[in-house]
Scaffold this motif. Sequence first.
Motif, PDB file in Angstrom:
ATOM      1  N   VAL A 108       0.850  -1.187   0.000  1.00  0.00           N
ATOM      2  CA  VAL A 108       0.000   0.000   0.000  1.00  0.00           C
ATOM      3  C   VAL A 108       0.892   1.246   0.000  1.00  0.00           C
ATOM      4  CG1 VAL A 108      -1.847   1.231   1.205  1.00  0.00           C
ATOM      5  CG2 VAL A 108      -1.766  -1.269   1.266  1.00  0.00           C
ATOM      6  N   LEU A 109       0.525   2.240  -0.803  1.00  0.00           N
ATOM      7  CA  LEU A 109       1.292   3.478  -0.881  1.00  0.00           C
ATOM      8  C   LEU A 109       1.449   4.091   0.508  1.00  0.00           C
ATOM      9  CD1 LEU A 109       2.610   5.640  -2.741  1.00  0.00           C
ATOM     10  CD2 LEU A 109       0.387   6.783  -2.760  1.00  0.00           C
ATOM     11  N   LYS A 110       2.694   4.372   0.895  1.00  0.00           N
ATOM     12  CA  LYS A 110       2.954   4.974   2.197  1.00  0.00           C
ATOM     13  C   LYS A 110       2.321   6.358   2.264  1.00  0.00           C
ATOM     14  CE  LYS A 110       7.156   6.327   3.190  1.00  0.00           C
ATOM     15  NZ  LYS A 110       8.578   6.351   3.625  1.00  0.00           N
ATOM     16  N   PRO A 111       1.524   6.612   3.307  1.00  0.00           N
ATOM     17  CA  PRO A 111       0.828   7.906   3.377  1.00  0.00           C
ATOM     18  C   PRO A 111       1.745   9.034   3.854  1.00  0.00           C
ATOM     19  CG  PRO A 111       0.249   6.596   5.282  1.00  0.00           C
ATOM     20  CD  PRO A 111       1.142   5.727   4.430  1.00  0.00           C
ATOM     21  N   SER A 112       2.780   9.309   3.065  1.00  0.00           N
ATOM     22  CA  SER A 112       3.677  10.414   3.411  1.00  0.00           C
ATOM     23  C   SER A 112       2.911  11.729   3.330  1.00  0.00           C
ATOM     24  CB  SER A 112       4.865  10.456   2.459  1.00  0.00           C
ATOM     25  OG  SER A 112       5.603   9.257   2.521  1.00  0.00           O
ATOM     26  N   PRO A 113       3.181  12.656   4.246  1.00  0.00           N
ATOM     27  CA  PRO A 113       2.463  13.933   4.206  1.00  0.00           C
ATOM     28  C   PRO A 113       2.807  14.723   2.944  1.00  0.00           C
ATOM     29  CG  PRO A 113       4.267  14.018   5.782  1.00  0.00           C
ATOM     30  CD  PRO A 113       4.162  12.595   5.338  1.00  0.00           C
ATOM     31  N   VAL A 114       1.804  15.365   2.379  1.00  0.00           N
ATOM     32  CA  VAL A 114       1.974  16.179   1.173  1.00  0.00           C
ATOM     33  C   VAL A 114       1.332  17.545   1.414  1.00  0.00           C
ATOM     34  CG1 VAL A 114       1.407  16.424  -1.273  1.00  0.00           C
ATOM     35  CG2 VAL A 114       1.993  14.169  -0.349  1.00  0.00           C
ATOM     36  N   ILE A 115       2.061  18.609   1.109  1.00  0.00           N
ATOM     37  CA  ILE A 115       1.554  19.976   1.238  1.00  0.00           C
ATOM     38  C   ILE A 115       1.175  20.479  -0.149  1.00  0.00           C
ATOM     39  CG2 ILE A 115       2.103  22.342   1.915  1.00  0.00           C
ATOM     40  CD1 ILE A 115       4.236  21.124   3.807  1.00  0.00           C
ATOM     41  N   THR A 116      -0.069  20.901  -0.315  1.00  0.00           N
ATOM     42  CA  THR A 116      -0.493  21.455  -1.600  1.00  0.00           C
ATOM     43  C   THR A 116      -0.644  22.974  -1.552  1.00  0.00           C
ATOM     44  OG1 THR A 116      -2.819  21.023  -1.045  1.00  0.00           O
ATOM     45  CG2 THR A 116      -1.642  19.335  -2.317  1.00  0.00           C
ATOM     46  N   SER A 117      -1.039  23.541  -0.410  1.00  0.00           N
ATOM     47  CA  SER A 117      -1.160  24.997  -0.291  1.00  0.00           C
ATOM     48  C   SER A 117      -1.214  25.379   1.181  1.00  0.00           C
ATOM     49  CB  SER A 117      -2.413  25.515  -1.011  1.00  0.00           C
ATOM     50  OG  SER A 117      -3.591  25.019  -0.409  1.00  0.00           O
ATOM     51  N   PHE A 118      -0.974  26.667   1.451  1.00  0.00           N
ATOM     52  CA  PHE A 118      -1.030  27.164   2.821  1.00  0.00           C
ATOM     53  C   PHE A 118      -1.125  28.687   2.785  1.00  0.00           C
ATOM     54  CE2 PHE A 118       3.371  26.791   1.535  1.00  0.00           C
ATOM     55  CZ  PHE A 118       3.942  27.995   1.913  1.00  0.00           C
ATOM     56  N   ASP A 119      -1.508  29.261   3.914  1.00  0.00           N
ATOM     57  CA  ASP A 119      -1.526  30.720   4.035  1.00  0.00           C
ATOM     58  C   ASP A 119      -0.081  31.213   4.127  1.00  0.00           C
ATOM     59  OD1 ASP A 119      -4.258  30.494   4.159  1.00  0.00           O
ATOM     60  OD2 ASP A 119      -4.360  30.614   6.332  1.00  0.00           O
ATOM     61  N   ALA A 120       0.325  32.057   3.182  1.00  0.00           N
ATOM     62  CA  ALA A 120       1.729  32.470   3.135  1.00  0.00           C
ATOM     63  C   ALA A 120       2.070  33.547   4.141  1.00  0.00           C
ATOM     64  CB  ALA A 120       2.084  32.952   1.731  1.00  0.00           C
ATOM     65  N   TYR A 121       1.064  34.308   4.636  1.00  0.00           N
ATOM     66  CA  TYR A 121       1.310  35.426   5.546  1.00  0.00           C
ATOM     67  C   TYR A 121       0.437  35.253   6.789  1.00  0.00           C
ATOM     68  CZ  TYR A 121       3.384  37.518   1.376  1.00  0.00           C
ATOM     69  OH  TYR A 121       4.155  37.767   0.273  1.00  0.00           O
ATOM     70  N   VAL A 122       1.051  34.774   7.873  1.00  0.00           N
ATOM     71  CA  VAL A 122       0.319  34.550   9.130  1.00  0.00           C
ATOM     72  C   VAL A 122       1.196  35.051  10.277  1.00  0.00           C
ATOM     73  CG1 VAL A 122      -0.769  32.867  10.651  1.00  0.00           C
ATOM     74  CG2 VAL A 122      -0.825  32.522   8.165  1.00  0.00           C
ATOM     75  N   PRO A 123       0.722  35.994  11.097  1.00  0.00           N
ATOM     76  CA  PRO A 123       1.556  36.533  12.180  1.00  0.00           C
ATOM     77  C   PRO A 123       1.664  35.565  13.353  1.00  0.00           C
ATOM     78  CG  PRO A 123      -0.610  37.543  12.221  1.00  0.00           C
ATOM     79  CD  PRO A 123      -0.575  36.682  10.987  1.00  0.00           C
ATOM     80  N   VAL A 124       2.633  35.818  14.219  1.00  0.00           N
ATOM     81  CA  VAL A 124       2.828  35.028  15.437  1.00  0.00           C
ATOM     82  C   VAL A 124       1.544  35.044  16.258  1.00  0.00           C
ATOM     83  CG1 VAL A 124       4.052  34.952  17.645  1.00  0.00           C
ATOM     84  CG2 VAL A 124       5.317  35.391  15.513  1.00  0.00           C
ATOM     85  N   GLY A 125       1.157  33.851  16.746  1.00  0.00           N
ATOM     86  CA  GLY A 125      -0.037  33.730  17.570  1.00  0.00           C
ATOM     87  C   GLY A 125      -1.302  33.441  16.802  1.00  0.00           C
ATOM     88  N   SER A 126      -1.253  33.524  15.472  1.00  0.00           N
ATOM     89  CA  SER A 126      -2.424  33.241  14.646  1.00  0.00           C
ATOM     90  C   SER A 126      -2.301  31.848  14.031  1.00  0.00           C
ATOM     91  CB  SER A 126      -2.589  34.297  13.552  1.00  0.00           C
ATOM     92  OG  SER A 126      -2.862  35.559  14.123  1.00  0.00           O
ATOM     93  N   ASP A 127      -3.404  31.398  13.433  1.00  0.00           N
ATOM     94  CA  ASP A 127      -3.464  30.034  12.921  1.00  0.00           C
ATOM     95  C   ASP A 127      -3.012  29.959  11.465  1.00  0.00           C
ATOM     96  OD1 ASP A 127      -4.352  29.082  15.322  1.00  0.00           O
ATOM     97  OD2 ASP A 127      -6.471  29.004  14.746  1.00  0.00           O
TER      98      ASP A 127
END
Length: 648
Positions: A108-127
Amino acid sequence: MKNFKLLIGCLTVMLLSLVITGCEDEMMAEVKVGSISAEAVFQGSPVSLTGEGFDQVQFVFVGNIQASFTLDGNTITFTVPDEAPVGETTITLAMPRNVRATYVFEVVLKPSPVITSFDAYVPVGSDLVIKGSSLNNNTSVTVDGISATVVSAGDSELVVTVPSGVDETSAIEFEITTTYGVAKPTTAFYARESVIPNSDLEAEGDGVPFAGWELLNAGDGAITAITSGYGGSRSMRVVPAAGNPWDRQVASTAVPLNFGDVYTVVLWAKGETAGAQMRVSVSQYDGNGADYFYGETVEMSTNWEQYTWTFTVTNDLPTHRVVLDMGMGAVPFAIDQIGLVPGSIGASGPVELLANSSFETDLTGWTALNGAAEVTSAEAYCGSQSMTATGAGGNPWDVQIASDAMELEVGTDYEIGFWAKAAGPDGVFRLSMSQFASGQSDDFFYSPDLTIPEEWTYFSFVTTAQATSTGNHRLLFDMGASTQTFFVDGVSVKEYEVSSSSEYSNGGFEDGLTGWTALNGAAEASTDAHSGSGSMTATGAGGNPWDTQIASDAVALTVGNQYKISFWAKAAGPDGVFRISMSQYDGNGADFFYSRDLEIPEDWSYFAFVTTAQATASGDHRLLFDMGATTQTFFIDDVSVVEHDACE
């Protein structure tokens, strides 16, 4: 219980999909297999077979790939290779006299984590919201090397809180670790808030390609959305007007800014060919003085790179707009991850192309093609680990450690840098790129044999990427020539560029010898240049190194900080040797750095060194070219001194 017997003659017995075939002339011991630990197994996961008679097993294969195994009493245990094909395959036990036992099971294909997108600008303390796949398997996250609190972890979405203590002044990275692997983004992240919406250009607007952005002067189809973005799935493609900057113009949503405060426009851009240009301005021109900032025009690389414009809000307006002025030139280009952030963000320069360049995730991203390598915590220049390997005392390639494949742009210059030390004397290795392929010209770069000292030392080379048979490129450490043990850390492959932020001015000698002084001997400007139109030339005196000595103007470097000194040089003829030093000798210990004697070839060659600035009596520091040892004539160009952190 599954029982298998081999009788005299050729016999094939099949029971419950386990098959043993062989041709013997005498009775063999009975093989009994009781169970398998799982009928379907991930790549990289362990598998156990229990039974009897396993002391006859010599090899274990998954499909056609050999797997190392251990035998503990009546149990054989092995790991399904990461490269094992996904789907139904066989476990094969190989015994003497070509006897084989096979068992059908599923990889079975190993479920390695894959990142497709994310918020590029997030300040300290925010999600920070990260989208992808296989993100919820015992997940932990670090941001800029600092542990982050996981708010929620689903298979396709992960939410973490940006921790305090991260670098808020430049692009940083985060890292996701799960039971099945490690993932890092290939694009930059900023611990800052962007005050304009839709920075990543992912949202489509009502009647416009990008929500939150207005096409002011767009032309017919000249500004469009494309899917080959820097981050996420969408970016902006621009076809310039070959005219004025404002002939192609896109403006952000108007937002309030604090009067008198400093802000930075940051974006990533990539020209389709050389010569793409753009600038930014703030705020939109209205004929009444609203346009108070026009940024410098930049020429974009043909790789994705960061560009920044920092300005102070000098007009007390209700709202302000960032305007992308993109009409000049004729070369199309793409833009993505456009942010407007409070304060200053320094330019990050070219992107690091190697994964795990400091070996903090063991040997992920690296393969021992010949010989062996491992990581060690006993020696490290960056972080807590380095890569170590021991030569074979034969050919350089007898111990050969290779990076994963990179896709470099053919014809573009790349700088390779790394730190290395040897466990003892007489250690020699070399670098090469790309991997040797019989009948192909893939191996286009070989460094000279490098004598590796017993203390951490920086090495750097610039090479031009050439076409390969696969289209990919690998960096190789060829360590087999001696029997010494080596340690390597802080490896880097980036597109080469002359730094625009050198501590010393006029390093390209475009303004003649402004900023430079001949302390001994003489120097003059030359048009024989590595880049641009100028260089510096001087001729040695055939005596002491300092008999011809050219010095930069004094600059106060930060004591204790590391600085990278780099330059290009060539000689007019053979046997030319010089050195560099820092700071100027004054009899009071101000001269804290001397390079080795450098043999200067007759074609332009790149040299780089890293030194730590030490205190001087004056508080200032000068870079000196000590060229008096021979009578050769030298040419120097593209001198740069910048703060350096090999572990970034």
